[in-house]
Design a protein around this motif. Structure first.
Motif, PDB file in Angstrom:
ATOM      1  N   LYS A 271      -3.923 -16.941  -4.868  1.00 54.57           N
ATOM      2  CA  LYS A 271      -3.780 -15.917  -3.832  1.00 54.57           C
ATOM      3  C   LYS A 271      -3.309 -14.597  -4.433  1.00 54.57           C
ATOM      4  N   VAL A 272      -2.344 -14.699  -5.320  1.00 52.55           N
ATOM      5  CA  VAL A 272      -1.826 -13.484  -5.947  1.00 52.55           C
ATOM      6  C   VAL A 272      -2.945 -12.752  -6.674  1.00 52.55           C
ATOM      7  N   GLN A 273      -3.758 -13.499  -7.376  1.00 50.02           N
ATOM      8  CA  GLN A 273      -4.851 -12.864  -8.116  1.00 50.02           C
ATOM      9  C   GLN A 273      -5.817 -12.137  -7.192  1.00 50.02           C
ATOM     10  N   GLU A 274      -6.133 -12.766  -6.073  1.00 49.16           N
ATOM     11  CA  GLU A 274      -7.005 -12.138  -5.080  1.00 49.16           C
ATOM     12  C   GLU A 274      -6.426 -10.813  -4.602  1.00 49.16           C
ATOM     13  N   LEU A 275      -5.145 -10.885  -4.241  1.00 49.32           N
ATOM     14  CA  LEU A 275      -4.485  -9.696  -3.696  1.00 49.32           C
ATOM     15  C   LEU A 275      -4.418  -8.585  -4.730  1.00 49.32           C
TER      16      LEU A 275
ATOM     17  N   LYS B 137      -6.315  -8.042  -7.177  1.00 48.37           N
ATOM     18  CA  LYS B 137      -7.645  -7.487  -7.399  1.00 48.37           C
ATOM     19  C   LYS B 137      -7.948  -6.383  -6.389  1.00 48.37           C
ATOM     20  N   GLU B 138      -7.704  -6.702  -5.129  1.00 43.43           N
ATOM     21  CA  GLU B 138      -7.982  -5.694  -4.109  1.00 43.43           C
ATOM     22  C   GLU B 138      -7.035  -4.506  -4.219  1.00 43.43           C
ATOM     23  N   LEU B 139      -5.783  -4.784  -4.546  1.00 44.68           N
ATOM     24  CA  LEU B 139      -4.808  -3.701  -4.669  1.00 44.68           C
ATOM     25  C   LEU B 139      -5.236  -2.714  -5.746  1.00 44.68           C
ATOM     26  N   ARG B 140      -5.785  -3.245  -6.826  1.00 40.99           N
ATOM     27  CA  ARG B 140      -6.233  -2.364  -7.910  1.00 40.99           C
ATOM     28  C   ARG B 140      -7.316  -1.426  -7.402  1.00 40.99           C
ATOM     29  N   TYR B 141      -8.244  -1.976  -6.625  1.00 41.43           N
ATOM     30  CA  TYR B 141      -9.313  -1.140  -6.095  1.00 41.43           C
ATOM     31  C   TYR B 141      -8.779  -0.117  -5.113  1.00 41.43           C
ATOM     32  N   LEU B 142      -7.654  -0.451  -4.503  1.00 37.12           N
ATOM     33  CA  LEU B 142      -7.051   0.473  -3.540  1.00 37.12           C
ATOM     34  C   LEU B 142      -6.241   1.553  -4.241  1.00 37.12           C
ATOM     35  N   GLY B 143      -6.239   1.499  -5.553  1.00 40.37           N
ATOM     36  CA  GLY B 143      -5.584   2.566  -6.290  1.00 40.37           C
ATOM     37  C   GLY B 143      -4.192   2.251  -6.791  1.00 40.37           C
ATOM     38  N   VAL B 144      -3.758   1.016  -6.637  1.00 39.54           N
ATOM     39  CA  VAL B 144      -2.443   0.647  -7.147  1.00 39.54           C
ATOM     40  C   VAL B 144      -2.556   0.446  -8.658  1.00 39.54           C
ATOM     41  N   THR B 145      -1.760   1.143  -9.393  1.00 40.96           N
ATOM     42  CA  THR B 145      -1.865   1.093 -10.852  1.00 40.96           C
ATOM     43  C   THR B 145      -1.186  -0.136 -11.430  1.00 40.96           C
ATOM     44  N   HIS B 146      -1.515  -0.400 -12.654  1.00 41.32           N
ATOM     45  CA  HIS B 146      -0.910  -1.520 -13.376  1.00 41.32           C
ATOM     46  C   HIS B 146       0.605  -1.349 -13.408  1.00 41.32           C
TER      47      HIS B 146
END
Lengths: 121, 121
Positions: free
Chosen positions: A92-96, A98-107
């Motif tokens: 689940k964490v990996q899924e989330l 992934k989407e967060l990255r696309y939403l612009g959340v940086t590493h």
DNA sequence: TTAACTGTATTATCCGTATTAGTACAGTTA
DNA sequence: TAACTGTACTAATACGGATAATACAGTTAA
């Protein structure tokens, strides 16, 4: 101890399962500690005992609690030991993420999030 | 393009919403690109058009798509801009991480998980 | 202009399941 | 014995997801 959210679309017994599992897994409830009786928790939450029983049944088959007829239900010592839930949560964490990255959340944002809740280890 | 999992307990329209949102937010579907028509997607998935319409309706009110009567439905340019979903996802990650820590997942394990899906930025 | 497409709206119905309700039985404990 | 415990079972209710069948108005291309 337990609270319900009737606006939540998830079934009541699922909410109860989640809250109890959290209490057990986090150590807020120690091993072999007695849970409220089916009827007691039902009356406290003002719901039907059958709903509690279902939650307890499923928690038992998942290994989080064990029940002794006539005595009560208790937190398992080896709760969540099999690792199945761990895998589930990690996925689940990996899924989330992934989407967060696309939403612009940086590493770095994500790293900060992890550090935030670190404390011990 | 879209696939359904009937074993999933979640409603079909939720699954469709999630898949479409992912396509839009990840850029797999570009801005103003036309989505399949309500009837076309319904027939492709062998489900009722009303179910698709519900998914589209909710996606529109969440700002991920916009619909033009007579023309079609299209991906929004500013999809997921308001940050509400970002906050929602971040909160979920925190919840999951908290439980994972109690389950014995180390800080390093979590860091590794993040690095794993890094790639760019 | 016509025909075929689009989104949208409405109403009725079916069905699974969550929840309640009521009852019963057997083991435990004070 | 009386009051608690978990467990089991059946029945009834309620709600929401999904289907079905239409209908209407705007768009588009032949």
């Amino acid at each position: 101890m337990i609270s319900l959210n009737y606006r939540d679309s998830r079934p009541i017994y699922e909410q109860i399962k989640d809250e109890l599992r959290k209490l057990i897994v986090t150590g807020a409830m120690s091993a072999d500690e007695k849970l409220p009786s089916v009827r007691a928790l039902a009356s406290q939450l003002a719901i039907n005992p059958n709903t509690i029983q279902r939650a307890y049944n499923e928690l038992e088959s998942e290994g989080y609690i064990y029940s002794v007829p006539g005595k009560g239900s208790f937190a398992s010592a080896d709760a969540g030991t099999d690792g199945a839930r761990k895998e589930e949560l990690l996925a689940k964490v990996q899924e989330l993420v992934k989407e967060l990255r696309y939403l612009g959340v940086t590493h770095e944002d994500l790293l900060a999030l992890l550090e935030e809740g670190k404390e011990h280890d």
